[in-house]
Design a protein around this motif. Structure first.
Motif, PDB file in Angstrom:
ATOM      1  N   THR A 115      -5.623   7.266   7.811  1.00 60.86           N
ATOM      2  CA  THR A 115      -5.811   5.871   7.408  1.00 60.86           C
ATOM      3  C   THR A 115      -4.448   5.267   7.079  1.00 60.86           C
ATOM      4  N   VAL A 116      -4.192   4.082   7.628  1.00 61.15           N
ATOM      5  CA  VAL A 116      -2.936   3.385   7.379  1.00 61.15           C
ATOM      6  C   VAL A 116      -3.254   2.052   6.704  1.00 61.15           C
ATOM      7  N   ARG A 117      -2.588   1.785   5.568  1.00 61.35           N
ATOM      8  CA  ARG A 117      -2.775   0.508   4.871  1.00 61.35           C
ATOM      9  C   ARG A 117      -1.411  -0.172   4.727  1.00 61.35           C
ATOM     10  N   TYR A 118      -1.421  -1.498   4.978  1.00 58.08           N
ATOM     11  CA  TYR A 118      -0.184  -2.274   4.916  1.00 58.08           C
ATOM     12  C   TYR A 118      -0.228  -3.187   3.685  1.00 58.08           C
ATOM     13  N   LEU A 119       0.780  -3.066   2.831  1.00 59.23           N
ATOM     14  CA  LEU A 119       0.882  -3.916   1.650  1.00 59.23           C
ATOM     15  C   LEU A 119       1.883  -5.025   1.956  1.00 59.23           C
ATOM     16  N   VAL A 120       1.440  -6.288   1.812  1.00 56.60           N
ATOM     17  CA  VAL A 120       2.299  -7.423   2.131  1.00 56.60           C
ATOM     18  C   VAL A 120       2.476  -8.298   0.891  1.00 56.60           C
ATOM     19  N   GLU A 121       3.542  -9.099   0.922  1.00 60.23           N
ATOM     20  CA  GLU A 121       3.908  -9.926  -0.228  1.00 60.23           C
ATOM     21  C   GLU A 121       4.167 -11.350   0.239  1.00 60.23           C
ATOM     22  N   SER A 122       3.757 -12.327  -0.558  1.00 57.96           N
ATOM     23  CA  SER A 122       3.987 -13.726  -0.220  1.00 57.96           C
ATOM     24  C   SER A 122       5.473 -14.043  -0.239  1.00 57.96           C
ATOM     25  N   LYS A 123       5.831 -15.169   0.361  1.00 63.08           N
ATOM     26  CA  LYS A 123       7.238 -15.528   0.516  1.00 63.08           C
ATOM     27  C   LYS A 123       7.952 -15.660  -0.818  1.00 63.08           C
ATOM     28  N   ASP A 124       7.249 -16.179  -1.835  1.00 59.80           N
ATOM     29  CA  ASP A 124       7.890 -16.366  -3.143  1.00 59.80           C
ATOM     30  C   ASP A 124       7.768 -15.134  -4.037  1.00 59.80           C
ATOM     31  N   GLY A 125       7.101 -14.066  -3.525  1.00 63.67           N
ATOM     32  CA  GLY A 125       6.984 -12.824  -4.280  1.00 63.67           C
ATOM     33  C   GLY A 125       5.928 -12.822  -5.349  1.00 63.67           C
ATOM     34  N   SER A 126       5.110 -13.860  -5.413  1.00 65.98           N
ATOM     35  CA  SER A 126       4.148 -13.981  -6.507  1.00 65.98           C
ATOM     36  C   SER A 126       2.838 -13.235  -6.245  1.00 65.98           C
ATOM     37  N   ARG A 128       0.590 -10.130  -3.907  1.00 61.73           N
ATOM     38  CA  ARG A 128       0.554  -8.999  -2.992  1.00 61.73           C
ATOM     39  C   ARG A 128      -0.900  -8.690  -2.618  1.00 61.73           C
ATOM     40  N   THR A 129      -1.104  -8.229  -1.415  1.00 64.35           N
ATOM     41  CA  THR A 129      -2.446  -7.852  -0.979  1.00 64.35           C
ATOM     42  C   THR A 129      -2.328  -6.923   0.215  1.00 64.35           C
ATOM     43  N   TYR A 130      -3.447  -6.272   0.547  1.00 69.39           N
ATOM     44  CA  TYR A 130      -3.475  -5.420   1.737  1.00 69.39           C
ATOM     45  C   TYR A 130      -3.856  -6.281   2.947  1.00 69.39           C
ATOM     46  N   ALA A 131      -3.206  -5.996   4.048  1.00 69.12           N
ATOM     47  CA  ALA A 131      -3.433  -6.811   5.246  1.00 69.12           C
ATOM     48  C   ALA A 131      -3.403  -5.922   6.489  1.00 69.12           C
TER      49      ALA A 131
END
Length: 747
Positions: A115-126, A128-131
């Motif tokens: 299983t592979v999960r990708y953690l991403v962050e919004s441009k301003d760093g405020s 985070r979520t899995y995508a």
């Protein structure tokens, strides 16, 4: 994944298109990019004090140096993330971590247990979520004219072959052989351009290995593609077609779009893996039928029960789905998606056909594989008129019991609300569709005229005047080159003319002896050679070019045409209903046209509509630029002499016309409007409502320029003077490719 590769292909096509437009602009014009001014390529490479450039724009083959024959493109793909929780696309979010949990095997991971999960962050760093990756952006780093890593591509082909369990070595080195073949063909074209007739014909490289060295895969009866994997890969392309796999079982319309999309992709993959060694349409259709049964059996969760029953019980319904999937697998679809329905309810039929009058486009091929392409152009033009439009294949027609009318047992309709085509069977006696007027097109080339005449006669016998392009006028006027040439000689339609010609007939002593003197005279006054052609026919069938001094070869070929027309009861010539054996059946015409595109001969193919309601003739005309595939090719049709001709962008070609020695030829708006106006008048005389016309172009210098000993560089161009009508077709089948020309304010 499949969707990633499709998006990458699209990015490559867009880059090549942009480069092909940038090249000619930067060659002659200065550019300002990001505030930096760049002089044109020509102006930066001037060689003499007068400012004239000695930099040739075309190579020895007539191909511009700015034209990208081949480029290696370096891309960086960037995923556009989609939230796992909400399904929302996350614009400008960045990847910050990758979490992998699973089982390691040697140097890698077990795909099935990982299983592979990708953690991403919004441009301003405020936030985070899995995508997960949705679509991709492709950033172009640079184009490169070198071959780069291409010689190592065969390693990927070997890996792909082994992954699919195939031992078909034809699938290894395919890309290398394509590149080498293209290089060889370009080199041969260069030799032909320099050495002309002394170079033997090019023998195209066989992209497959010799049969003796090929280990053919064992025939496999079972469907062994991973349909679940293909369905997953097709989710995004299906979503673009309006089909969601997340909302339960699909209805009939969505189910058919889903089945065609998945099966055509499965056919492509099996073909690439070597599972289908014969690429014939019929074999692909049979394979598709087996795949469809397997798909509806395995994925009951996606397809409703009534659709599954129809597929299992109705051979006709199943074969139509398979036919569309096979056609999509071997050709690039240019039309909206197609819903194939087993039947259509009265209420749905009334919604699709709300008007009192119905017009039908009928193709003369069984099953109508090209029917959507034929219908889409008519559908776009129909929007302003209160009339129903349907598409029918000739084998979908049935006479009523009393033989007083004809009806369709199956139809194709464009649904403007869903923006899809709908194809459905009409089960008698409950449903039927009749039509008030029809247009016939796309007949098999090997018996085009006879099939056209038979279908037109059948329909006209039941309902007089039902056929817009009736075969009586279509054959006797459009297909008969003698009629159209004589008509053009009797009236003036500037700038349209016909080239000089003589008729070749036989007498009791020899096939063409009585015409030999006229043929010799024509040849002596035709420095560019002579065309020998049947009196009737379209698309260049039977047309042959001869040098002016090859009188005996002309005579021999003319005799063979006359002989074949007499021996074949369904020949093109006999379709004119000529009883007298001495009636001319062959035409010899002066080969004309001194206008070229990049050193290649060309014809302009017009589609011309003519009626009493035509106000602006230019709006009644669309055009195609057909360019000869080889520099020395003299006879141009879509089939070409040896290889298919090329259809190029109309405006791109007309902006780059030249004479044989490279002098620019200018197209004026007034000339084009006069050209269209005369074409509409000629089409009206033919009387079939819509015709195709093929023209060669001629140009000349302005008289005041000719008188100047050394005209200024800005004046060194010629103007179009004549459009020589080569043939008229009462059944044009290339409407979907037609373009309408638009002029800027400065002409």
């Amino acid at each position: 994944s499949h969707d990633f590769l499709q998006q990458q292909d699209d990015a490559g096509r867009r880059v090549m298109s942009c480069v092909s437009k940038f090249g000619p602009a930067f060659w002659n014009n200065s550019l300002t990019i990001n505030g930096v001014h760049h002089e044109s390529y020509v102006s930066r490479n001037r060689k003499d004090s007068s400012g004239n450039s000695h930099v040739p724009e075309v190579d020895g083959c007539g191909v511009p140096y700015w034209w990208p024959r081949y480029l290696m493109l370096d891309f960086v793909p960037e995923p556009v993330w989609v939230s796992v929780e909400t399904g929302e696309e996350l614009t400008d979010w960045r990847l910050v971590d990758v979490e992998i949990s699973g089982v390691e095997i040697g140097d890698g991971w077990d795909d099935e247990a990982t299983t592979v999960r990708y953690l991403v962050e919004s441009k301003d760093g405020s936030n985070r979520t899995y995508a997960k990756p949705g679509r991709f952006r492709f950033w172009l780093l640079e184009p490169n004219v070198g071959i780069g890593l291409w010689p190592n591509y065969w390693l990927r082909e070997v890996a792909r072959m082994k992954r699919h369990g195939s031992e078909n070595w034809n699938q290894v080195g395919v890309s290398d052989r394509i590149v080498l073949s293209n290089f060889l063909e370009a080199g041969h074209a260069f030799l032909r351009a320099k050495l002309s007739e002394n170079v033997p014909p090019f023998k195209r490289v066989n992209l497959l290995l010799e049969t003796s060295t090929v280990v053919q895969p064992e025939p496999k009866e079972e469907v062994d593609v991973n349909l679940d994997k293909i369905i997953s890969d097709c989710k995004h392309s299906l979503a673009r077609e309006g089909v969601s796999l997340e909302e339960g079982r699909l209805n009939d319309g969505d189910a058919s779009v889903f089945i065609i999309e998945v099966i055509q992709e499965a056919l492509r993959r099996r073909t690439q893996a070597g599972h289908i060694t014969n690429h014939l349409y019929e074999d692909l259709t049979k394979t598709a039928e087996k795949m469809i049964v397997d798909l509806v059996t395995k994925r009951k969760d996606l397809i409703n029960e009534s659709t599954r029953d129809d597929i299992n019980k109705s051979v006709g319904y199943r074969s139509r789905l398979a036919a569309h999937a096979a056609d999509s697998a071997i050709s690039h679809r240019q039309t909206p998606p197609i819903e194939v329905l087993p039947r259509i309810a009265s209420s749905s039929l009334a919604d699709l056909l709300p008007y009192n009058k119905t017009f039908a486009v009928i193709v003369g091929t069984r099953g109508g594989p090209t029917l959507p392409q034929q219908l889409i152009t008519w559908a776009i033009g129909r929007e302003a008129f209160p009339i129903n439009l349907i598409g029918i294949a000739s084998d979908w027609l049935s006479d009523d019991h009393d033989h007083s009318s004809v009806r369709a047992t199956r139809i194709l309709v464009f649904n403007e609300r869903s923006e899809r085509f709908v194809e459905a069977a009409l089960d008698p006696p409950h449903e039927h569709v009749s039509f008030d007027k029809c247009f016939l097109t796309q007949f098999p080339l090997d018996h085009e005229i006879s099939a056209y005449r038979l279908l037109s006669s059948r329909l006209s016998r039941l309902i007089p005047n039902i056929v817009l392009n009736n075969a009586k006028e279509g054959i006797s006027r459009a297909d008969d080159k003698l009629w159209i040439k004589t008509f053009l000689q009797s009236k003036s339609f500037p700038p349209i003319e016909t080239n000089r010609f003589v008729l070749l007939a036989h007498d009791q002593h020899s096939y063409v002896s009585s015409s030999m003197e006229a043929l010799k005279e024509l040849a002596n006054s035709s420095p560019n050679g002579v065309i020998i052609q049947p009196r009737s026919g379209t698309e260049g069938l039977g047309v042959q070019w001869f040098p002016s001094n090859a009188i005996q070869d002309m005579k021999t070929y003319a005799e063979s045409l006359i002989q074949s027309s007499q021996n074949d009861p369904c020949s093109l010539e006999n379709s004119i209903n000529v009883d007298d054996p001495c009636t001319p059946r062959v035409i010899a015409a002066s080969f004309s046209g001194n206008v070229f595109f990049n050193g290649h001969r060309l014809i302009i193919k017009l589609h011309v509509a003519s009626s009493s309601s035509v106000i602006d003739p230019s709006r009644a005309v669309s055009a195609i630029a057909v360019v000869a595939p080889n520099v020395n090719e003299r006879v141009i049709s879509l089939g070409g002499e040896k290889t298919p001709a090329k259809i190029e962008n109309l405006a791109f070609v007309l902006e780059r016309l030249s004479t044989a020695n490279g002098t620019n030829v200018r197209l004026d708006e007034d000339w084009w409007k006069s050209f269209c106006r005369s074409a509409v008048e000629i089409a009206g005389a033919v009387g079939t409502g819509l015709v195709g016309m093929d023209f060669a172009l001629e140009a000349a210098a302005d008289p005041e320029i000719i008188e100047q000993v050394a005209p200024p560089p800005s004046s060194r161009h010629w103007h179009l003077t004549k459009a020589l009508l080569l043939e008229v077709n009462a059944r044009p089948a290339t409407l979907v490719l037609g373009e309408q020309l638009r002029f800027s304010h400065d002409g």
